[in-house]
Design an enzyme around this catalytic site. Structure first.
Site, PDB file in Angstrom:
ATOM      1  N   CYS A   1     -21.756  10.591 -11.727  1.00 52.17           N
ATOM      2  CA  CYS A   1     -20.808   9.490 -11.588  1.00 52.17           C
ATOM      3  C   CYS A   1     -20.352   9.353 -10.137  1.00 52.17           C
ATOM      4  O   CYS A   1     -21.128   8.897  -9.314  1.00 52.17           O
ATOM      5  CB  CYS A   1     -19.654   9.664 -12.573  1.00 52.17           C
ATOM      6  SG  CYS A   1     -18.924   8.068 -13.018  1.00 52.17           S
TER       7      CYS A   1
ATOM      8  N   HIS B   1     -22.252  10.327 -17.777  1.00 49.09           N
ATOM      9  CA  HIS B   1     -21.729  11.704 -17.887  1.00 49.09           C
ATOM     10  C   HIS B   1     -22.483  12.471 -18.977  1.00 49.09           C
ATOM     11  O   HIS B   1     -22.034  12.523 -20.126  1.00 49.09           O
ATOM     12  CB  HIS B   1     -20.241  11.672 -18.247  1.00 49.09           C
ATOM     13  CG  HIS B   1     -19.362  11.193 -17.150  1.00 49.09           C
ATOM     14  ND1 HIS B   1     -18.818  12.023 -16.191  1.00 49.09           N
ATOM     15  CD2 HIS B   1     -18.946   9.939 -16.839  1.00 49.09           C
ATOM     16  CE1 HIS B   1     -18.091  11.308 -15.348  1.00 49.09           C
ATOM     17  NE2 HIS B   1     -18.150  10.041 -15.720  1.00 49.09           N
TER      18      HIS B   1
ATOM     19  N   GLU C   1     -22.634  15.497 -19.512  1.00 45.26           N
ATOM     20  CA  GLU C   1     -21.909  16.701 -19.964  1.00 45.26           C
ATOM     21  C   GLU C   1     -21.221  16.499 -21.308  1.00 45.26           C
ATOM     22  O   GLU C   1     -21.000  17.455 -22.042  1.00 45.26           O
ATOM     23  CB  GLU C   1     -20.895  17.165 -18.909  1.00 45.26           C
ATOM     24  CG  GLU C   1     -19.691  16.250 -18.659  1.00 45.26           C
ATOM     25  CD  GLU C   1     -19.924  15.188 -17.595  1.00 45.26           C
ATOM     26  OE1 GLU C   1     -21.101  14.830 -17.354  1.00 45.26           O
ATOM     27  OE2 GLU C   1     -18.933  14.698 -17.008  1.00 45.26           O
TER      28      GLU C   1
END
Ligand code: GLN
Length: 531
Positions: free
Chosen positions: A386, A505, A507
Site C-alpha cells: 500500500c 493488503h 496480510e
C-alpha cells in the site's frame, strides 16, 4: 437450536480474550460445527477507521470494507468463519442507530433508555449474525473491555438477557481472568474470585472459567477457584502464557478438554475432533531451521499492534518456509540522516529483506525512500504494501527516471510529477475486496499461480495513469491491474531477485495454516539469499 457463547474478561485488559475466543472457535470447527464470531467494542467510536494506530493498533479490513477492531483479524486467522461488517459492533454504532431511530419517530414518543432500547439493538445484531446463515451452529460473542467497566455494562446486560431467554443449555458464559504470581512464585486466586463476583452482580454466572496464568494450575488451586465461584471443577481451565506462539493455544485448550466441556454444557453431542491442520502447523513450527531478518520500515513500529496482521503474516510465511522470521523494527524517521540507511540496514548482521507496510501522512517518508533505494540497489528482497508500493513508485521516478520532484500528492500537492495522486472519479477510499489481474511471468502471478487475484484494499491515493506509459517504459514492471484495467495494483523491479509493491493488503487473509502467497514468496527469496 442455535447456541451462544459469551466471552468476557475480568481483572485486567489485554489477557487475550480475542485469542481465547478464536481458539475456542477453532476447536468447535475441529468438531465439525459451523461457527460465527462477533466482537462487541464498548468504545464510542463508530468504527476503528479513524482511530490512531498508535493508540489502538491496526484497523482490520473485511471483504465488505468494514474497518474493524484487530480481534476480527484473530478470528480470521484461527477460524474459517465468514467475517463481514455485521461481525463487529461498537457502542458508537449502537447509540447512533438508536438515536437515528428516535429522531425518525420509530419509538413513537416513548422515553428511550439503555434498557431496553440499547440492549435490544445489541441483541438484534447478535441474533442477526446467528440467523444470517441457516447452517450456523454456534455464535461466539466476545465482549470487549473488563467486567466492572462502566462502558461494558449494556453489552453484558444484553448477554444476560440472551442467556435468560435462550436458557443456560443454549447460551453460556466463558469468563477469562488473570491468576497473578506474587512473592516467591505463589499463584493468587483472589482477583479471579472478585471478577466472578462482579459477573454475578450483573446477573451472569460464568459456566466456564479460563485463567491466564504463568503456569498450569494444579488441582488444588482449581478446586479453590471452583469452590469460591460456583463453577464446576472440570470447567476451570488454564490459559498458560506461551513462549512459542499463540497458535499453540487451541491445542493447549484441547488437551484440557475445553471443547468437550463446552459441548456438554450446551447439550451438543460430542463429535470426532479433527485438529490435524493445527498439529501439523505446530510440527512445522518446531521444525523451523535458521533465521531470516526482515526489516520493517514503518511509521508506527513502536506499537506492535499497529502492524499486527503484517507481523502475523510474516510469521505464517516463516512456518510455511521452515524458517524463523526475526522482525527488525525500524522507525522510518530514523533513516532520514543520509548515512543512516546504510549503517542501520547494511551493517552486520544485515537484514535479509525489507518490508514497508501501509501508513498515512508524510512522517518518515524520506526514510522509507532511503530504505527502498538501498534494497533496490543492493538487490535485497523488498515488499512494499500500500503506502510501501506508493513509495516504491516515487523512489523509482526520482532515482531511475530522474524526476527529482516526483511525489505523491499526499506528501506534496504542488509537485510537477504527481506520480501517485487522488483519482478524480474515486470516492474517498478504495476499501474492501477487489479483483486484480496479474500479468504472466511476474512474481505476483507466480505467487498466486494464476492471474485472478482477490485482495482487500484501504487507501485513497493511486498510481497515476497519466504516468503509466513513461514509468513502465523506463523498466518498472506493472505486474497487475484492477480487473477492468483501470488502475495499477502491483509493480515489480526488473533485474532484481524479488522487489514487489502491491496496492492491496495481502496480510489480512493470511493464516497460520495457509500463509499469504506473496508473504511466502518474499520469505522464500529472503531465505534463499541469506544462504
Ligand atoms: N496513505 C496512502 C493512501 O491513502 C496509503 C494507505 C495505506 O497504506 N493503507 O493511499
Amino acid at each position: 437450536m442455535k447456541k451462544f457463547i459469551f466471552i468476557s474478561g475480568g481483572v485486567c485488559s489485554s489477557l487475550g480474550k480475542g485469542v481465547t475466543a478464536s481458539s475456542l472457535g477453532a476447536l468447535l470447527e475441529g468438531r465439525g460445527l459451523n461457527i460465527r464470531m462477533v466482537k462487541c467494542d464498548p468504545y464510542i467510536n463508530v468504527d476503528a477507521g479513524t482511530m490512531s494506530p498508535f493508540e489502538h493498533g491496526e484497523a482490520y479490513v473485511t471483504d465488505d470494507g468494514a474497518e474493524t477492531d484487530l480481534d476480527l483479524g484473530n478470528y480470521t486467522r484461527f477460524t474459517k468463519s465468514h467475517i463481514s461488517k455485521i461481525n463487529s459492533m461498537t457502542a458508537g454504532q449502537i447509540y447512533k442507530a438508536v438515536i437515528e431511530k428516535e429522531r425518525s419517530g420509530r419509538y413513537q414518543g416513548r422515553c428511550v433508555q439503555v434498557i431496553p432500547h440499547i440492549t435490544n439493538e445489541i441483541k438484534s445484531r447478535i441474533l442477526a449474525v446467528a440467523n444470517e446463515d441457516a447452517d450456523t451452529d454456534v455464535v461466539i460473542v466476545e465482549i470487549g473491555g473488563t467486567v466492572g467497566d462502566i462502558e461494558s455494562i449494556p453489552f453484558l446486560e444484553a448477554a444476560r438477557q440472551i442467556i435468560h431467554e435462550y436458557g443456560r443449555k443454549n447460551a453460556i458464559s466463558a469468563h477469562l481472568t488473570l491468576i497473578p504470581e506474587v512473592g516467591g512464585g505463589e499463584l493468587k486466586t483472589k482477583p479471579t474470585q472478585h471478577s466472578v463476583k462482579a459477573m454475578q452482580e450483573i446477573g451472569i454466572q460464568p459456566d466456564v472459567l479460563i485463567c491466564r496464568s504463568p503456569e498450569m494450575l494444579d488441582e488444588e488451586t482449581r478446586q479453590k477457584i471452583a469452590l469460591f465461584t460456583n463453577v464446576d471443577l472440570d470447567s476451570v481451565f488454564t490459559c498458560r502464557n506461551v513462549d512459542t506462539t499463540i497458535y499453540e493455544i487451541p491445542l493447549m485448550f484441547f488437551d484440557q478438554k475445553l471443547d468437550q466441556v463446552v459441548l456438554k454444557k450446551m447439550g451438543v453431542e460430542s463429535r470426532h475432533a479433527n485438529l490435524e491442520p493445527w498439529y501439523s502447523m505446530m510440527e512445522r513450527h518446531r521444525a523451523r531451521e535458521g533465521k531470516v531478518r526482515i526489516g520493517i520500515v514503518g511509521q508506527y513500529v513502536d506499537l506492535h499492534d499497529a502492524y499486527k496482521s503484517v507481523y502475523e503474516a510474516l510469521f505464517h510465511a516463516g512456518v510455511e518456509c521452515g524458517v524463523e522470521v526475526e522482525l527488525v523494527k525500524i522507525d522510518s524517521s530514523s533513516l532520514e540522516e543520509s548515512d543512516n540507511a546504510d549503517s542501520l540496514l547494511g551493517s552486520a548482521p544485515s537484514v535479509n529483506g525489507i518490508l514497508i507496510p501501509g501508513g498515512f501522512g508524510k512522517r518518515g517518508i524520506d526514510g522509507m525512500m532511503r530504505a527502498v533505494a538501498w534494497a533496490r540497489k543492493n538487490k535485497i528482497p523488498f515488499f512494499g504494501i500500500c503506502l510501501g508500493m506508493q513509495v516504491m513508485v516515487v523512489e523509482w521516478c526520482r532515482n531511475v527516471l530522474g524526476w527529482a520532484d516526483a511525489d505523491s500528492t499526499e506528501f506534496n500537492e504542488d509537485t510537477k510529477h504527481p506520480v501517485i495522486s487522488l483519482p478524480e472519479d474515486q470516492g474517498t477510499m478504495r476499501l474492501g475486496l477487489g479483483e486484480s489481474a496479474a500479468a504472466a511471468e511476474t512474481h505476483v502471478f507466480a505467487a498466486y499461480g494464476k492471474s485472478q487475484v482477490w485482495e482487500r484494499h484501504r487507501h485513497c491515493y493511486e498510481f497515476s495513469n497519466k504516468y503509466r506509459a513513461d514509468i513502465s517504459g523506463s523498466g518498472l514492471k506493472i505486474s497487475a491491474l484492477t480487473a477492468d484495467g483501470g488502475l495499477v495494483d502491483c509493480v515489480e523491479w526488473p533485474d532484481h531477485p524479488w522487489g514487489v509493491g502491491v496496492q492491496f493488503h495481502p496480510e489480512f487473509k493470511s493464516k497460520p495454516t495457509a500463509a499469504a502467497p506473496l508473504f511466502r514468496d518474499f520469505i522464500v527469496t529472503a531465505k534463499g539469499i541469506s544462504g
